[in-house]
Write an enzyme that holds these catalytic residues in place. Structure first.
Site, PDB file in Angstrom:
ATOM      1  N   ASP A  37       2.086   7.319  24.119  1.00  0.00           N
ATOM      2  CA  ASP A  37       3.129   7.337  23.088  1.00  0.00           C
ATOM      3  C   ASP A  37       4.269   8.207  23.597  1.00  0.00           C
ATOM      4  O   ASP A  37       4.036   9.169  24.338  1.00  0.00           O
ATOM      5  CB  ASP A  37       2.578   7.900  21.769  1.00  0.00           C
ATOM      6  CG  ASP A  37       3.362   7.403  20.575  1.00  0.00           C
ATOM      7  OD1 ASP A  37       2.865   6.526  19.856  1.00  0.00           O
ATOM      8  OD2 ASP A  37       4.509   7.878  20.381  1.00  0.00           O
ATOM      9  N   THR A  94       2.434  -7.427  15.890  1.00  0.00           N
ATOM     10  CA  THR A  94       2.757  -8.715  15.254  1.00  0.00           C
ATOM     11  C   THR A  94       4.167  -9.113  15.653  1.00  0.00           C
ATOM     12  O   THR A  94       5.120  -8.391  15.374  1.00  0.00           O
ATOM     13  CB  THR A  94       2.683  -8.582  13.727  1.00  0.00           C
ATOM     14  OG1 THR A  94       1.392  -8.104  13.412  1.00  0.00           O
ATOM     15  CG2 THR A  94       2.916  -9.910  13.041  1.00  0.00           C
ATOM     16  N   PHE A 131      -5.940  -8.093  13.652  1.00  0.00           N
ATOM     17  CA  PHE A 131      -6.045  -8.413  12.224  1.00  0.00           C
ATOM     18  C   PHE A 131      -6.582  -7.241  11.408  1.00  0.00           C
ATOM     19  O   PHE A 131      -7.013  -7.423  10.281  1.00  0.00           O
ATOM     20  CB  PHE A 131      -6.947  -9.640  12.038  1.00  0.00           C
ATOM     21  CG  PHE A 131      -6.395 -10.867  12.703  1.00  0.00           C
ATOM     22  CD1 PHE A 131      -5.405 -11.621  12.090  1.00  0.00           C
ATOM     23  CD2 PHE A 131      -6.848 -11.257  13.962  1.00  0.00           C
ATOM     24  CE1 PHE A 131      -4.887 -12.749  12.711  1.00  0.00           C
ATOM     25  CE2 PHE A 131      -6.328 -12.372  14.593  1.00  0.00           C
ATOM     26  CZ  PHE A 131      -5.352 -13.126  13.965  1.00  0.00           C
ATOM     27  N   PHE A 178      -9.420 -11.570  -1.696  1.00  0.00           N
ATOM     28  CA  PHE A 178      -7.951 -11.565  -1.846  1.00  0.00           C
ATOM     29  C   PHE A 178      -7.495 -12.313  -3.087  1.00  0.00           C
ATOM     30  O   PHE A 178      -6.457 -12.969  -3.093  1.00  0.00           O
ATOM     31  CB  PHE A 178      -7.266 -12.106  -0.584  1.00  0.00           C
ATOM     32  CG  PHE A 178      -6.821 -10.982   0.296  1.00  0.00           C
ATOM     33  CD1 PHE A 178      -7.754 -10.224   0.972  1.00  0.00           C
ATOM     34  CD2 PHE A 178      -5.487 -10.642   0.422  1.00  0.00           C
ATOM     35  CE1 PHE A 178      -7.375  -9.145   1.743  1.00  0.00           C
ATOM     36  CE2 PHE A 178      -5.100  -9.571   1.194  1.00  0.00           C
ATOM     37  CZ  PHE A 178      -6.045  -8.816   1.861  1.00  0.00           C
ATOM     38  N   CYS A 217       2.653  -4.333   6.690  1.00  0.00           N
ATOM     39  CA  CYS A 217       2.528  -5.656   7.313  1.00  0.00           C
ATOM     40  C   CYS A 217       3.051  -6.800   6.446  1.00  0.00           C
ATOM     41  O   CYS A 217       4.011  -7.478   6.826  1.00  0.00           O
ATOM     42  CB  CYS A 217       1.085  -5.925   7.683  1.00  0.00           C
ATOM     43  SG  CYS A 217       0.530  -4.889   9.020  1.00  0.00           S
ATOM     44  N   LYS A 251       6.898  -7.176   5.648  1.00  0.00           N
ATOM     45  CA  LYS A 251       7.747  -7.458   6.818  1.00  0.00           C
ATOM     46  C   LYS A 251       7.353  -8.775   7.493  1.00  0.00           C
ATOM     47  O   LYS A 251       8.211  -9.528   7.953  1.00  0.00           O
ATOM     48  CB  LYS A 251       7.700  -6.262   7.772  1.00  0.00           C
ATOM     49  CG  LYS A 251       6.941  -6.423   9.049  1.00  0.00           C
ATOM     50  CD  LYS A 251       7.043  -5.206   9.921  1.00  0.00           C
ATOM     51  CE  LYS A 251       5.784  -4.958  10.706  1.00  0.00           C
ATOM     52  NZ  LYS A 251       5.325  -5.958  11.609  1.00  0.00           N
ATOM     53  N   LYS A 309      -2.540   0.991  -0.957  1.00  0.00           N
ATOM     54  CA  LYS A 309      -3.855   0.484  -1.356  1.00  0.00           C
ATOM     55  C   LYS A 309      -4.854   1.619  -1.157  1.00  0.00           C
ATOM     56  O   LYS A 309      -4.479   2.679  -0.623  1.00  0.00           O
ATOM     57  CB  LYS A 309      -4.246  -0.733  -0.530  1.00  0.00           C
ATOM     58  CG  LYS A 309      -4.438  -0.424   0.945  1.00  0.00           C
ATOM     59  CD  LYS A 309      -5.025  -1.600   1.663  1.00  0.00           C
ATOM     60  CE  LYS A 309      -5.546  -1.206   3.020  1.00  0.00           C
ATOM     61  NZ  LYS A 309      -6.191  -2.283   3.717  1.00  0.00           N
TER      62      LYS A 309
HETATM   63  C1  UDX Z   1      -2.958  -6.644   6.256  1.00  0.00           C
HETATM   64  C2  UDX Z   1      -3.900  -7.767   6.727  1.00  0.00           C
HETATM   65  O1  UDX Z   1      -4.987  -7.884   5.810  1.00  0.00           O
HETATM   66  C3  UDX Z   1      -4.403  -7.478   8.137  1.00  0.00           C
HETATM   67  O2  UDX Z   1      -5.192  -8.561   8.602  1.00  0.00           O
HETATM   68  C4  UDX Z   1      -3.190  -7.286   9.063  1.00  0.00           C
HETATM   69  O3  UDX Z   1      -3.607  -6.959  10.356  1.00  0.00           O
HETATM   70  C5  UDX Z   1      -2.291  -6.191   8.525  1.00  0.00           C
HETATM   71  O4  UDX Z   1      -1.891  -6.503   7.178  1.00  0.00           O
HETATM   72  P1  UDX Z   1      -3.231  -4.143   5.317  1.00  0.00           P
HETATM   73  O5  UDX Z   1      -1.735  -4.149   5.197  1.00  0.00           O
HETATM   74  O6  UDX Z   1      -3.896  -2.965   5.936  1.00  0.00           O
HETATM   75  O7  UDX Z   1      -3.709  -5.432   6.158  1.00  0.00           O
HETATM   76  O8  UDX Z   1      -3.840  -4.287   3.842  1.00  0.00           O
HETATM   77  P2  UDX Z   1      -4.603  -5.388   2.974  1.00  0.00           P
HETATM   78  O9  UDX Z   1      -5.966  -4.924   2.684  1.00  0.00           O
HETATM   79  O10 UDX Z   1      -4.462  -6.728   3.542  1.00  0.00           O
HETATM   80  O11 UDX Z   1      -3.766  -5.277   1.602  1.00  0.00           O
HETATM   81  C6  UDX Z   1      -2.350  -5.540   1.582  1.00  0.00           C
HETATM   82  C7  UDX Z   1      -1.802  -5.350   0.182  1.00  0.00           C
HETATM   83  O12 UDX Z   1      -2.240  -6.377  -0.696  1.00  0.00           O
HETATM   84  C8  UDX Z   1      -2.199  -4.027  -0.499  1.00  0.00           C
HETATM   85  O13 UDX Z   1      -1.067  -3.510  -1.177  1.00  0.00           O
HETATM   86  C9  UDX Z   1      -3.288  -4.433  -1.477  1.00  0.00           C
HETATM   87  O14 UDX Z   1      -3.378  -3.559  -2.576  1.00  0.00           O
HETATM   88  C10 UDX Z   1      -2.803  -5.819  -1.887  1.00  0.00           C
HETATM   89  N1  UDX Z   1      -3.887  -6.704  -2.342  1.00  0.00           N
HETATM   90  C11 UDX Z   1      -4.876  -7.085  -1.491  1.00  0.00           C
HETATM   91  C12 UDX Z   1      -3.868  -7.217  -3.650  1.00  0.00           C
HETATM   92  O15 UDX Z   1      -2.967  -6.915  -4.442  1.00  0.00           O
HETATM   93  N2  UDX Z   1      -4.865  -8.082  -4.026  1.00  0.00           N
HETATM   94  C13 UDX Z   1      -5.862  -8.470  -3.206  1.00  0.00           C
HETATM   95  O16 UDX Z   1      -6.730  -9.269  -3.642  1.00  0.00           O
HETATM   96  C14 UDX Z   1      -5.875  -7.956  -1.889  1.00  0.00           C
END
Ligand code: UDX
Length: 486
Positions: A30, A120, A151, A268, A279, A282, A339
């Site tokens: 880094d 990504t 992922f 989900f 993620c 964006k 989250k």
């Molecule tokens: C996401 C992808 O899941 C992952 O594969 C990728 O590499 C990076 O982006 P992340 O951003 O860490 O991962 O969080 P994720 O668990 O996917 O949740 C994303 C957002 O969606 C959170 O704000 C979460 O609270 C919300 N969420 C998720 C919901 O509102 N409902 C759901 O059922 C699932």
């Protein structure tokens, strides 16, 4: 194998540590001197389960840290690029960090190395990378370029890496294909899971990872399409939640029914205050920009983003309908992170909601098990108070708001909650409770996609005063003649 990982952010640090865990010699690079010094001291800059233990296990042995791209590249068989790809003003991914790293890598390239894009990125970035390496002086034949999208989710990043649903390798030549297959062999053959000190599997994880080999363009597209699809799933379910609420259905029951169709799946499908994080917001924008470049208007994604923003307003409306006016009201907010299980507050719906409440004159006292430190750095949250724990936040508050799905917020002592609050009002943006759990202890419970639940003696206090229903002009197709009749 010898691996260099350029960029020690979320994806970079977790990947570097996990590559060491599965047996490789890794240098994690880094350009932030403070971060490298911190990592060398054994301090972990992010809140992530298993990461501190793995860093302790491998730091100074199979895992080294450096600020020098050249040093790391010279010693490596494969170089993973894990630098940020933030959104530009137009929503496209800004690839300038990738380009800057490419030019540094180019000057250190000798022998046949594989340069792997893990951040990504939009489709065709591998081609740009190849071109940029050549223009910056990398000798033809001294490298291959591949795509290997990551992922992992924050909060479960280590187990997502070690027990992936699939590993995607986008390779256009034999060297990158065989190198990446070899790197992931301990996971694809399952040999990692035979070791004594392996990180335990999450429930139902297969003990042999599946590898999907495609060309580089397909791998790049897989990553964008997967994230956009998941974001779409959340916006879809949030819209159904709003309809469920309107017709008196219960979104959790609806989702249990819909998700039990194996073509849809139960994951989900949690309705809430919309997605956030570094993620989805964006990547959805960047994927739409990719479509625009192809001359295609991916309007579906515009709707996904609109619904996501709207879901914050739906929650704010609930707060207003529970409390009438907000100026001077004392609100307890549980959750700041985007989250649960993370300290990350980037694009956090919790923060956006708190900002709006503060702007309306409410006094907010917040608690989060991990994200208070990172929230303190956000200047727009002037006036936000921080509590020592969840119960401290709600003492004397006019209402309790649940904004992040931390496990500890799903198991509060509800009798204590009822006693500590000034008014018995809970507004849950994450549907962490059954409605009767709240009413049994005398609390009025507002949640997403379910009607308000109130104990008998407070039913009238939970009802919204009657207002005239005004249909948006043109918002609803009425049969001909009906509009004038209405
Ligand atoms: C996401 C992808 O899941 C992952 O594969 C990728 O590499 C990076 O982006 P992340 O951003 O860490 O991962 O969080 P994720 O668990 O996917 O949740 C994303 C957002 O969606 C959170 O704000 C979460 O609270 C919300 N969420 C998720 C919901 O509102 N409902 C759901 O059922 C699932």
């Amino acid at each position: 194998m010898r691996i260099a990982v350029i960029g020690s952010g979320y994806v970079g640090l977790v990947s570097a540590t996990c590559f060491a865990e599965i047996g490789h010699e890794v240098i994690s690079v880094d350009n932030n001197a403070a971060k490298i010094a911190m990592l060398e001291r054994g301090e972990v800059p992010i809140h992530e389960q298993f990461l501190p233990g793995l860093l302790d296990r491998h730091r100074g042995r199979r895992l080294k840290f450096s600020q020098s791209v050249a040093e790391a590249v010279e010693k490596a068989d494969a170089v993973f690029i894990c630098v940020g790809t933030p959104p530009s003003a137009t929503g496209e991914a800004d690839l300038s960090f990738v380009e800057a790293v490419a030019s540094e890598i180019a000057s250190a390239l000798r022998g046949g190395k594989v340069i792997v894009e893990k951040s990504t990125v939009p489709v065709r970035t591998c081609e740009w990378l190849r071109k940029s390496l050549l223009l910056n002086g990398a000798p033809l034949g001294s490298f291959s370029v591949a795509s290997n999208p990551e992922f992992l989710r924050e909060g479960t990043a280590v187990t997502d890496f070690l027990y992936p649903d699939r590993i995607v390798v986008g390779a256009d030549d034999e060297l990158s294909r065989t190198t990446l297959q070899k790197i992931y062999e301990p996971l694809t053959t399952g040999s990692y899971y035979q070791r004594e000190s392996f990180i335990p599997a999450p429930e139902a994880a297969p003990l042999k990872a599946r590898i999907i080999i495609t060309n580089a363009r397909s791998a790049e597209l897989i990553k964008h399409a997967a994230n956009a699809f998941l974001a779409m799933k959340i916006s879809f379910v949030n819209t159904v939640a709003n309809i469920a609420e309107c017709v008196g259905a219960d979104i959790t029951e609806v989702c249990a029914g819909v998700g039990s169709d194996s073509r849809i799946g139960p994951r989900f499908l949690n309705a809430g205050i919309g997605y956030g994080g570094s993620c989805f917001p964006k990547d959805v924008q960047a994927f739409q920009a990719v479509a625009n470049h192809c001359g295609y208007d991916f309007g579906l994604l515009t709707e996904v983003m609109r619904i996501n923003a709207e879901q914050r307003r739906v929650f704010l409306k609930k707060v207003r309908s529970a409390l009438w006016t907000l100026r001077g009201k004392k609100l307890a907010a549980l959750g700041l992170a985007f989250k649960g299980d993370t300290d990350d507050v980037r694009e956090s719906p919790a923060i956006e909601i708190i900002e709006a409440l503060l702007a309306e004159g409410a006094k907010v006292r917040a608690y989060d098990p991990a994200a208070i430190g990172k929230t303190r750095e956000i200047s727009e949250l002037n006036g936000l108070e921080y509590a020592a724990d969840a119960y401290d936040a709600m003492t004397g508050a006019d209402a309790l708001l649940i904004l992040t799905e931390w496990k500890e917020f799903a198991s509060l002592d509800l009798n204590r909650v009822q006693k500590l609050l000034k008014y018995p009002i809970v507004i849950d943006g994450r549907n962490l409770y059954e409605r009767n759990q709240m009413t049994d202890v005398g609390l009025i419970y507002y949640s997403i996609g379910r009607s308000v639940a109130a104990p008998k003696h407070l039913t009238a206090a939970a009802q919204e005063p009657e207002t005239e229903v005004v249909l948006p002009i043109g918002g609803l197709e009425l049969p001909s003649g009906a509009r004038s009749a209405a």
